[in-house]
Design a protein around this motif. Sequence first.
Motif, mmCIF file in Angstrom:
data_model
loop_
_atom_site.group_PDB
_atom_site.id
_atom_site.type_symbol
_atom_site.label_atom_id
_atom_site.label_comp_id
_atom_site.label_asym_id
_atom_site.label_seq_id
_atom_site.Cartn_x
_atom_site.Cartn_y
_atom_site.Cartn_z
ATOM 1 N N ALA A 1 0.840 -1.203 0.000
ATOM 2 C CA ALA A 1 0.000 0.000 0.000
ATOM 3 C C ALA A 1 0.873 1.250 0.000
ATOM 4 N N VAL A 2 1.928 1.242 0.791
ATOM 5 C CA VAL A 2 2.835 2.391 0.846
ATOM 6 C C VAL A 2 3.531 2.583 -0.500
ATOM 7 N N TYR A 3 3.963 1.500 -1.126
ATOM 8 C CA TYR A 3 4.595 1.603 -2.440
ATOM 9 C C TYR A 3 3.618 2.133 -3.493
ATOM 10 N N ALA A 4 2.366 1.716 -3.429
ATOM 11 C CA ALA A 4 1.378 2.230 -4.386
ATOM 12 C C ALA A 4 1.189 3.730 -4.200
ATOM 13 N N LEU A 5 1.202 4.202 -2.967
ATOM 14 C CA LEU A 5 1.105 5.645 -2.731
ATOM 15 C C LEU A 5 2.330 6.373 -3.279
ATOM 16 N N ALA A 6 3.501 5.785 -3.091
ATOM 17 C CA ALA A 6 4.722 6.397 -3.631
ATOM 18 C C ALA A 6 4.673 6.437 -5.152
ATOM 19 N N ALA A 7 4.231 5.349 -5.764
ATOM 20 C CA ALA A 7 4.116 5.317 -7.220
ATOM 21 C C ALA A 7 3.047 6.286 -7.705
ATOM 22 N N GLY A 8 2.037 6.491 -6.867
ATOM 23 C CA GLY A 8 0.938 7.382 -7.232
ATOM 24 C C GLY A 8 1.264 8.855 -7.098
ATOM 25 N N GLY A 9 2.447 9.173 -6.604
ATOM 26 C CA GLY A 9 2.859 10.568 -6.562
ATOM 27 C C GLY A 9 3.115 11.132 -5.181
ATOM 28 N N LEU A 10 2.851 10.368 -4.134
ATOM 29 C CA LEU A 10 3.161 10.843 -2.783
ATOM 30 C C LEU A 10 4.675 10.776 -2.599
ATOM 31 N N ARG A 11 5.242 11.846 -2.147
ATOM 32 C CA ARG A 11 6.706 11.917 -2.021
ATOM 33 C C ARG A 11 7.180 11.106 -0.818
ATOM 34 N N LEU A 12 7.584 9.877 -1.088
ATOM 35 C CA LEU A 12 8.123 8.983 -0.074
ATOM 36 C C LEU A 12 9.481 8.490 -0.558
ATOM 37 N N ALA A 13 10.435 8.441 0.325
ATOM 38 C CA ALA A 13 11.780 7.995 -0.038
ATOM 39 C C ALA A 13 11.857 6.478 0.038
ATOM 40 N N LEU A 14 11.391 5.828 -1.000
ATOM 41 C CA LEU A 14 11.421 4.368 -1.065
ATOM 42 C C LEU A 14 12.309 3.936 -2.224
ATOM 43 N N PRO A 15 13.064 2.860 -2.045
ATOM 44 C CA PRO A 15 13.905 2.386 -3.144
ATOM 45 C C PRO A 15 13.102 1.604 -4.177
ATOM 46 N N TRP A 16 13.548 1.676 -5.398
ATOM 47 C CA TRP A 16 13.066 0.807 -6.480
ATOM 48 C C TRP A 16 11.560 0.825 -6.686
ATOM 49 N N VAL A 17 10.948 1.972 -6.620
ATOM 50 C CA VAL A 17 9.481 2.041 -6.724
ATOM 51 C C VAL A 17 8.968 1.420 -8.023
ATOM 52 N N PRO A 18 9.510 1.785 -9.201
ATOM 53 C CA PRO A 18 8.964 1.159 -10.429
ATOM 54 C C PRO A 18 9.115 -0.366 -10.431
ATOM 55 N N GLN A 19 10.262 -0.847 -9.999
ATOM 56 C CA GLN A 19 10.509 -2.292 -10.012
ATOM 57 C C GLN A 19 9.603 -3.021 -9.014
ATOM 58 N N VAL A 20 9.478 -2.463 -7.819
ATOM 59 C CA VAL A 20 8.622 -3.089 -6.804
ATOM 60 C C VAL A 20 7.172 -3.084 -7.279
ATOM 61 N N MET A 21 6.747 -1.977 -7.870
ATOM 62 C CA MET A 21 5.365 -1.904 -8.355
ATOM 63 C C MET A 21 5.099 -2.931 -9.457
#
Length: 148
Positions: A69-89
């Motif tokens: 859920a957190v990764y989907a929010l990061a991919a959706g445009g919420l500014r979160l410092a997460l690694p590898w967002v496109p790959q994880v998504m």
Amino acid sequence: MGTPLNPMLVLAAGLSAVASLLHLMIIFGGGPWYRFFGAGERFARAADAGRVYPSLVTAGIAAVLGLWAVYALAAGGLRLALPWVPQVMCALTAVYLVRGLAIVPLILFTRVAVTPFLLWSSGVCMLVGMVHLVGLYQAWPRMMGASV
């Protein structure tokens, strides 16, 4: 003003968050909840007996779904410092879609009893996977740094 959030990925995040919370509720609901949600009689009996294994497995699933859920929010445009967002998504979207489609070979090539749980859980996973896929498609240019 920042880029607006992607509504499909916000929805995807919400769906994963609901699934995560539902898994936590199953832990507290015990054996009857494990039975109702199709976890199997062995898990339900272990929960009824107070064994920790069902709770640990279910809590692990809840944690993974919460992270998704957190990764989907990061991919959706919420500014979160997460690694590898496109790959994880891509990976988590694939997991949802494969889980949704997994019932097809069960029906076609095995003698596994197709239970109502298998049918509706596969449908839910397919739906959630499709929401992720559409949102990921929409957000891909932004995630990869292209101007939109």
